[in-house]
Each structure stands twice: as C-alpha cells, then as structure tokens.
Design a protein around this motif. Structure first.
Motif, PDB file in Angstrom:
ATOM      1  N   TYR A  65       0.836  -1.202   0.000  1.00 42.05           N
ATOM      2  CA  TYR A  65       0.000   0.000   0.000  1.00 42.05           C
ATOM      3  C   TYR A  65       0.877   1.262   0.000  1.00 42.05           C
ATOM      4  O   TYR A  65       0.498   2.275  -0.584  1.00 42.05           O
ATOM      5  N   ILE A  66       2.040   1.167   0.626  1.00 40.14           N
ATOM      6  CA  ILE A  66       2.984   2.300   0.587  1.00 40.14           C
ATOM      7  C   ILE A  66       3.404   2.550  -0.863  1.00 40.14           C
ATOM      8  O   ILE A  66       3.486   3.698  -1.321  1.00 40.14           O
ATOM      9  N   ASP A  67       3.680   1.468  -1.595  1.00 39.30           N
ATOM     10  CA  ASP A  67       4.040   1.609  -3.018  1.00 39.30           C
ATOM     11  C   ASP A  67       2.940   2.355  -3.780  1.00 39.30           C
ATOM     12  O   ASP A  67       3.211   3.223  -4.608  1.00 39.30           O
ATOM     13  N   PHE A  68       1.713   1.974  -3.491  1.00 45.11           N
ATOM     14  CA  PHE A  68       0.553   2.610  -4.147  1.00 45.11           C
ATOM     15  C   PHE A  68       0.510   4.101  -3.825  1.00 45.11           C
ATOM     16  O   PHE A  68       0.355   4.945  -4.719  1.00 45.11           O
ATOM     17  N   LEU A  69       0.693   4.424  -2.544  1.00 44.89           N
ATOM     18  CA  LEU A  69       0.608   5.827  -2.128  1.00 44.89           C
ATOM     19  C   LEU A  69       1.759   6.663  -2.655  1.00 44.89           C
ATOM     20  O   LEU A  69       1.605   7.865  -2.883  1.00 44.89           O
ATOM     21  N   SER A  70       2.909   6.021  -2.851  1.00 47.70           N
ATOM     22  CA  SER A  70       4.056   6.797  -3.310  1.00 47.70           C
ATOM     23  C   SER A  70       3.812   7.317  -4.724  1.00 47.70           C
ATOM     24  O   SER A  70       4.347   8.354  -5.111  1.00 47.70           O
ATOM     25  N   ILE A  71       2.985   6.650  -5.479  1.00 46.58           N
ATOM     26  CA  ILE A  71       2.681   7.082  -6.849  1.00 46.58           C
ATOM     27  C   ILE A  71       1.341   7.817  -6.926  1.00 46.58           C
ATOM     28  O   ILE A  71       1.193   8.773  -7.663  1.00 46.58           O
ATOM     29  N   ASN A  72       0.392   7.361  -6.141  1.00 52.54           N
ATOM     30  CA  ASN A  72      -0.964   7.927  -6.205  1.00 52.54           C
ATOM     31  C   ASN A  72      -1.192   8.850  -5.000  1.00 52.54           C
ATOM     32  O   ASN A  72      -1.832   8.473  -4.011  1.00 52.54           O
ATOM     33  N   LYS A  73      -0.723  10.069  -5.115  1.00 51.40           N
ATOM     34  CA  LYS A  73      -0.704  10.996  -3.971  1.00 51.40           C
ATOM     35  C   LYS A  73      -2.085  11.290  -3.408  1.00 51.40           C
ATOM     36  O   LYS A  73      -2.239  11.516  -2.221  1.00 51.40           O
ATOM     37  N   LYS A  74      -3.076  11.296  -4.287  1.00 53.26           N
ATOM     38  CA  LYS A  74      -4.441  11.654  -3.889  1.00 53.26           C
ATOM     39  C   LYS A  74      -4.946  10.809  -2.710  1.00 53.26           C
ATOM     40  O   LYS A  74      -5.808  11.233  -1.957  1.00 53.26           O
ATOM     41  N   TRP A  75      -4.381   9.586  -2.569  1.00 47.94           N
ATOM     42  CA  TRP A  75      -4.902   8.658  -1.559  1.00 47.94           C
ATOM     43  C   TRP A  75      -4.114   8.693  -0.245  1.00 47.94           C
ATOM     44  O   TRP A  75      -4.349   7.886   0.635  1.00 47.94           O
ATOM     45  N   ARG A  76      -3.176   9.632  -0.126  1.00 49.69           N
ATOM     46  CA  ARG A  76      -2.426   9.747   1.125  1.00 49.69           C
ATOM     47  C   ARG A  76      -3.343  10.306   2.217  1.00 49.69           C
ATOM     48  O   ARG A  76      -4.229  11.104   1.938  1.00 49.69           O
ATOM     49  N   LYS A  77      -3.045   9.935   3.463  1.00 53.12           N
ATOM     50  CA  LYS A  77      -3.981  10.263   4.535  1.00 53.12           C
ATOM     51  C   LYS A  77      -4.118  11.770   4.775  1.00 53.12           C
ATOM     52  O   LYS A  77      -5.152  12.228   5.224  1.00 53.12           O
ATOM     53  N   SER A  78      -3.077  12.535   4.439  1.00 57.84           N
ATOM     54  CA  SER A  78      -3.145  13.969   4.715  1.00 57.84           C
ATOM     55  C   SER A  78      -4.001  14.726   3.707  1.00 57.84           C
ATOM     56  O   SER A  78      -4.458  15.831   3.987  1.00 57.84           O
ATOM     57  N   ILE A  79      -4.244  14.129   2.550  1.00 59.03           N
ATOM     58  CA  ILE A  79      -4.967  14.900   1.519  1.00 59.03           C
ATOM     59  C   ILE A  79      -6.146  14.158   0.892  1.00 59.03           C
ATOM     60  O   ILE A  79      -6.813  14.693   0.016  1.00 59.03           O
ATOM     61  N   ILE A  80      -6.415  12.952   1.318  1.00 58.90           N
ATOM     62  CA  ILE A  80      -7.502  12.200   0.673  1.00 58.90           C
ATOM     63  C   ILE A  80      -8.835  12.953   0.824  1.00 58.90           C
ATOM     64  O   ILE A  80      -9.163  13.440   1.913  1.00 58.90           O
ATOM     65  N   PRO A  81      -9.601  13.133  -0.266  1.00 57.78           N
ATOM     66  CA  PRO A  81     -10.894  13.818  -0.150  1.00 57.78           C
ATOM     67  C   PRO A  81     -11.818  13.067   0.823  1.00 57.78           C
ATOM     68  O   PRO A  81     -11.830  11.844   0.848  1.00 57.78           O
ATOM     69  N   SER A  82     -12.569  13.823   1.603  1.00 56.95           N
ATOM     70  CA  SER A  82     -13.351  13.195   2.684  1.00 56.95           C
ATOM     71  C   SER A  82     -14.500  12.328   2.179  1.00 56.95           C
ATOM     72  O   SER A  82     -15.051  11.539   2.928  1.00 56.95           O
ATOM     73  N   ILE A  83     -14.853  12.451   0.902  1.00 60.61           N
ATOM     74  CA  ILE A  83     -15.893  11.558   0.380  1.00 60.61           C
ATOM     75  C   ILE A  83     -15.339  10.127   0.262  1.00 60.61           C
ATOM     76  O   ILE A  83     -16.079   9.153   0.289  1.00 60.61           O
ATOM     77  N   TYR A  84     -14.009  10.005   0.142  1.00 61.76           N
ATOM     78  CA  TYR A  84     -13.395   8.703  -0.104  1.00 61.76           C
ATOM     79  C   TYR A  84     -13.002   7.938   1.161  1.00 61.76           C
ATOM     80  O   TYR A  84     -12.744   6.737   1.083  1.00 61.76           O
ATOM     81  N   ALA A  85     -12.890   8.611   2.287  1.00 63.47           N
ATOM     82  CA  ALA A  85     -12.500   7.901   3.512  1.00 63.47           C
ATOM     83  C   ALA A  85     -12.843   8.742   4.729  1.00 63.47           C
ATOM     84  O   ALA A  85     -12.797   9.973   4.677  1.00 63.47           O
ATOM     85  N   ASP A  86     -13.204   8.072   5.823  1.00 63.78           N
ATOM     86  CA  ASP A  86     -13.506   8.829   7.038  1.00 63.78           C
ATOM     87  C   ASP A  86     -12.214   9.226   7.753  1.00 63.78           C
ATOM     88  O   ASP A  86     -11.107   8.971   7.275  1.00 63.78           O
ATOM     89  N   SER A  87     -12.373   9.802   8.906  1.00 63.64           N
ATOM     90  CA  SER A  87     -11.206  10.406   9.571  1.00 63.64           C
ATOM     91  C   SER A  87     -10.232   9.378  10.137  1.00 63.64           C
ATOM     92  O   SER A  87      -9.137   9.729  10.564  1.00 63.64           O
TER      93      SER A  87
END
Lengths: 244, 196
Positions: free
Chosen positions: A63-85
């Motif tokens: 999952y770290i590999d995924f986040l390193s390329i797909n920044k949108k899904w990092r915990k600091s910036i993921i849109p709130s429609i996609y994940a809760d707190s």
C-alpha cells in the motif's frame, strides 16, 4: 516458499501472485423475491466463473508503493468523500506507518474507495461477494468462528500465517475481514426485516426471508458486517485483496 | 431464521456504533461532498454533466431505473408529492435528479421518454445515465444499496437524498409512502440559508 507459514520471503513479490480459482458456485444465504409474482425465488446456487484472486491480502508495504505514486490517496490529503477520519489511523505519516505497524501485515483502516483504487492501479478489481464467499467457503465454520471470537491483536501478523484453503489462497479468514466490490448489495437491513407489505414496497424485487444455510453463522456475521458498512468507513481489522 | 439475523444485528451493535463514531470524532475533514467524486453522467438530452457542475443549489436526488415496474413509479410519485409542498418561488431554487442504475437500458432517449410519460417538467428535473462504475461509486457514496436480480432487473433501496449547495448529504429519507415532514423541513431549512 510458503512452507513454515511465516512471511520470511519477499512479501511484495509473493503478493503479486494470484491464484486461479476454478468455476464453481456460491450459495446465497437468502432467496430473492420475484417482483412480478411477489414470490420468493429459492436461494439456488449462483455460478461463479473462474477468476484470479490474490494469494494474500494486500500488505502495508504494497500500500505504501501505491501511495508513493498515487498521492491523492495519502492520509493527509484524501478527499473526505473517499475515507472517514480514521483512514490509515495507525500510520504516523503519509508514507511511513511507524514502528507500531507491521509492513508485512495486511493493510487495514482502508475504505472501499481506496481499496478499489489500489486494485485498479494494479490492473485488477475487488472480488464480488459471490467470488469471495465461494473462494473462502472451504474453511471449516468452527475454525472461522473461533477466530471471530478472538480479539484482534494491536499489531497484525504477517500475511501467509493463517488458513490456506484448497485453492491455495491464504488468510481469507484468520487476520482481517475484507472489502468486496458489491458490499452494498445486501438488501437485508433495517428496512426489510419485517416481511410485510411495507417491506415489499421498499424494494423492486429484493428482500427475503428464510435462509438456505441457517447453520452458517459465520456467513451471517459477514452479511451483518457488510450491511453495516459505508464505502468511506475504515476499520482496524478490515482490509482487502484484489481479483481479476 | 429472521430471529437469528436480528440477534446477529444486536451482536453487531457495538461495531455499528464504533463505525458511526468515526465520523463524529472527525475534526480533520469537512463534510464530504459527492462533488469530490470524479463522476461524469449524461443527461436526458445526451449532454455530459460532471457532478461538480451542479454545485450551487440544493438537489433532491434518487437512484432507480425506468424498467422497474413496482417501486420506481412510487418513488417518482413520492418526489412529486414532496415537490408539491413548496411554492413556485421555492421550487425555482432547487432541482430534482433521477440517477439511473441501469446504464445498459436507460439511454438518454429512454430517460426522456420516461420523463414525458411521467409528466415531469424537465426544466427542473434532470435524468442521468452513465456507466456501471460511475453508478457504483455514487451509490456507495450516498449509501444506496442495489443488486441485479435474476430477471436482470434490480433490487434496490428506496432512498431519497437531499444534497446541499456543496453536494453534502443534508438529509435522507429511507422509505416511501411514509412521513414526509422531515425531508420537507430539511429542504426548507436549506433554502432559507443564504448562499455562501
């Protein structure tokens, strides 16, 4: 490679492995209701076509590999429609979980949206309920219930340590629960329990009563858990694996 | 058998409460908006609409399909009944959207014909179709449950959602032919609020 059970090999490479699950059947818990006849259709086995399923749940490391390329899904910036707190709640930083997370364990605190995005990035998809239940159906119910009754450990173990089923997939039971693509297709919920005319007006064809497998408590628990989920929820013992 | 299921739900009450508390404890995120989804639809006129373009006024939205003979006409009627509780001036300030969950059959022309047959004012209502993936994401985002049934129709929940001007869920009515006071009041409150 899996002998001894421990994940003392390159987990990343191992997790890229997928298992060919042969044609088979999924036995739904409940019958469907014919919208025209207003009668129940018996819960007949549903054919499941052969598909590929990840041998292990997706790990923290992957999952770290995924986040390193797909920044949108990092915990600091993921849109709130996609994940809760609580998304990646046990991680210290965006790309570094910290000492309290085992990188060889299944990633948890992930939402349905994020799990789906990970699988898409890999050119895969989440398995359906029918596929997952069919692939996981070979584990004895007593073993599953024994695991369900044990509290989860704070630091999850490596993948590959629990049940291997007859198809060769690991950990479908034993460490975490897993997201499925159509988690929101179980229509047995608070609006459909009464079995009345009101219930029939709630759905176009759905609703049900009388299970085909009253003895399968574990499947009922999974049904209840799935029904309680919302796509952005993240939970400490809920992860995923991908299919193709 | 239902008894066992109900007992299981009670067993899971702590799980449900824990899940709910995820949201309540959130200070990190603002209210989620469906306009954050990368979600493109095609309206009844065949025009592409990205959901974000809808930002700026409240909407009453539902998900259903035109081939549904039993509950979907009732949903349309329910929406009309709710709509009638507002003045013409109020009605000009919000819209109504029917999102189809059946992209294979509900083409723009089918949606247009369905709207006409249902006596719907397409100046205020929008009928949308898209693809399975987009439908799945929107359904998941608003908590709509659905499933293809054996006859290639759909079983689905009857959910009517009020979205605020920013696309956040303001209120949800989970059944039809029941008390409409709450959804009407929720929308009236939204309309009374000044635009940001």
């Amino acid at each position: 490679m899996i002998l001894g059970g421990a994940c003392d090999f390159d987990c990343k490479a191992a997790n890229d492995l997928m298992i060919q699950i042969p044609d088979g059947f999924y036995r739904p818990l409940f019958p469907e209701r014919d919208p025209d006849l207003k009668e129940e259709i018996p819960a007949l086995p549903v054919p499941v076509s052969s598909f590929l399923l990840d041998k292990f749940p997706v790990t923290v490391s992957e999952y770290i590999d995924f986040l390193s390329i797909n920044k949108k899904w990092r915990k600091s910036i993921i849109p709130s429609i996609y994940a809760d707190s609580l998304y990646l709640n046990n991680w210290e930083f965006d790309l570094e979980p910290g000492d309290l997370v085992n990188k060889k364990s299944p990633v948890t605190y992930v939402s349905w949206f994020s799990a789906k995005a990970y699988c898409a990035w890999k050119g895969k998809r989440l398995p359906t309920i029918a596929e997952w239940e069919y692939a996981a159906s070979e584990t004895p119910i007593e073993k599953i219930l024994k695991w369900y009754s044990k509290p989860a450990s704070e630091i999850l173990p490596d993948v590959g340590l629990t049940f291997k089923n007859k198809f060769g997939t690991f950990d479908l039971h034993g460490i975490i629960w897993e997201w499925v693509l159509d988690f929101n297709s179980d229509l047995i919920n608070e609006e459909s329990r009464n079995g009345t005319e009101i219930e029939r007006s709630m759905f176009c064809g759905g609703s049900s009563a009388g299970s085909s497998r009253p003895e399968d408590y574990a499947a009922f628990m999974r049904l209840a858990f799935r029904s309680s989920l919302n796509a952005k929820y993240t939970v400490s013992n809920l992860g995923f694996r991908c299919a193709k | 058998m239902k008894l066992i299921y109900i007992l299981l739900l009670f067993l899971f009450t702590p799980v449900l409460n824990a899940l709910d508390s995820n949201d309540k404890s959130s200070n990190q995120f603002k209210g989620p908006s469906v306009y954050e989804l990368d979600s493109t639809w095609i309206n009844q006129n065949g025009v592409n609409v990205n959901l974000e373009e809808l930002k700026g006024k409240p909407y009453i939205v539902t998900m259903a399909f035109t081939g549904c003979r039993y509950s979907c006409p009732l949903i349309i009627e329910e929406l009309k009944r709710i709509d009638r509780k507002f003045t013409a001036k109020q009605r000009a300030q919000y819209g109504i959207i029917f999102f189809s969950i059946d992209p294979t059959n509900d083409t723009p022309s089918v949606l247009r014909a369905y709207a006409k047959k249902s006596g719907i004012d397409l100046n205020r209502w929008i009928f949308m179709t898209s693809n399975d993936e987009t439908v799945r994401d929107l359904a998941a985002a608003v908590g709509f449950k659905y499933k293809k049934d054996a006859k290639m129709g759909f079983s689905h929940s009857n959910l009517i959602t009020v979205l605020d001007r920013n696309g956040s869920i303001n209120f949800q009515q989970k059944a039809i032919n029941q008390n409409r006071t709450d959804i009407i009041n929720a929308l009236k409150k939204l309309l009374a609020k000044k635009k940001n």
